[in-house]
Write an enzyme that holds these catalytic residues in place. Structure first.
Site, mmCIF file in Angstrom:
data_model
loop_
_atom_site.group_PDB
_atom_site.id
_atom_site.type_symbol
_atom_site.label_atom_id
_atom_site.label_comp_id
_atom_site.label_asym_id
_atom_site.label_seq_id
_atom_site.Cartn_x
_atom_site.Cartn_y
_atom_site.Cartn_z
ATOM 1 N N LYS A 1 0.836 -1.200 0.000
ATOM 2 C CA LYS A 1 0.000 0.000 0.000
ATOM 3 C C LYS A 1 0.870 1.249 0.000
ATOM 4 O O LYS A 1 1.977 1.252 0.533
ATOM 5 C CB LYS A 1 -0.919 0.018 1.234
ATOM 6 C CG LYS A 1 -1.885 -1.134 1.297
ATOM 7 C CD LYS A 1 -2.920 -1.008 0.225
ATOM 8 C CE LYS A 1 -3.923 -2.151 0.303
ATOM 9 N NZ LYS A 1 -4.722 -2.239 -0.893
ATOM 10 N N CYS A 2 0.353 2.304 -0.602
ATOM 11 C CA CYS A 2 1.069 3.583 -0.584
ATOM 12 C C CYS A 2 1.169 4.057 0.848
ATOM 13 O O CYS A 2 0.258 3.815 1.624
ATOM 14 C CB CYS A 2 0.330 4.614 -1.436
ATOM 15 S SG CYS A 2 1.128 4.837 -3.037
ATOM 16 N N PRO A 3 2.268 4.639 1.221
ATOM 17 C CA PRO A 3 3.345 5.205 0.414
ATOM 18 C C PRO A 3 4.526 4.263 0.192
ATOM 19 O O PRO A 3 5.579 4.708 -0.265
ATOM 20 C CB PRO A 3 3.779 6.406 1.231
ATOM 21 C CG PRO A 3 3.632 5.943 2.649
ATOM 22 C CD PRO A 3 2.401 5.052 2.639
#
Length: 101
Positions: free
Chosen positions: A37-39
């Protein structure tokens, strides 16, 4: 486009040609951030982009929808070039970034 010459005659001027498109470049490095998942994809890219020579392309593989917009935004923020984003057959994208410094 038509232009009138100083001597009064009409002449047709040619529009300047656009430069030819760059051929697709093979990435010098691939950062596999699939399933992250971002970041995290951006952090992985930031940690590894200096491993390639200037002007080389890094491919970031990511399937988090936020990465699709966040990686190009990071490129603008850090003055690197977002070259292209390609959809992967298994889902996600290969986001290509050119190192500028």
């Amino acid at each position: 486009m038509w232009r009138r010459r100083p001597d009064g005659r009409d002449t047709r001027t040619e529009e300047p040609e656009a430069p030819p498109p760059r051929p697709a470049e093979v990435p010098a490095l691939t950062v596999d951030a699939l399933g992250r998942k971002c970041p995290i994809p951006i952090i992985m890219l930031a940690e590894r982009i200096n491993q390639v020579p200037m002007g080389a392309v890094v491919a970031v593989l990511a399937d988090d929808p936020a990465a699709f917009t966040d990686v190009p935004a990071w490129c603008r923020l850090k003055s690197h070039e977002h070259v292209a984003s390609h959809e992967l057959p298994q889902g996600g994208w290969s986001i290509h970034v050119r190192r500028n410094y």
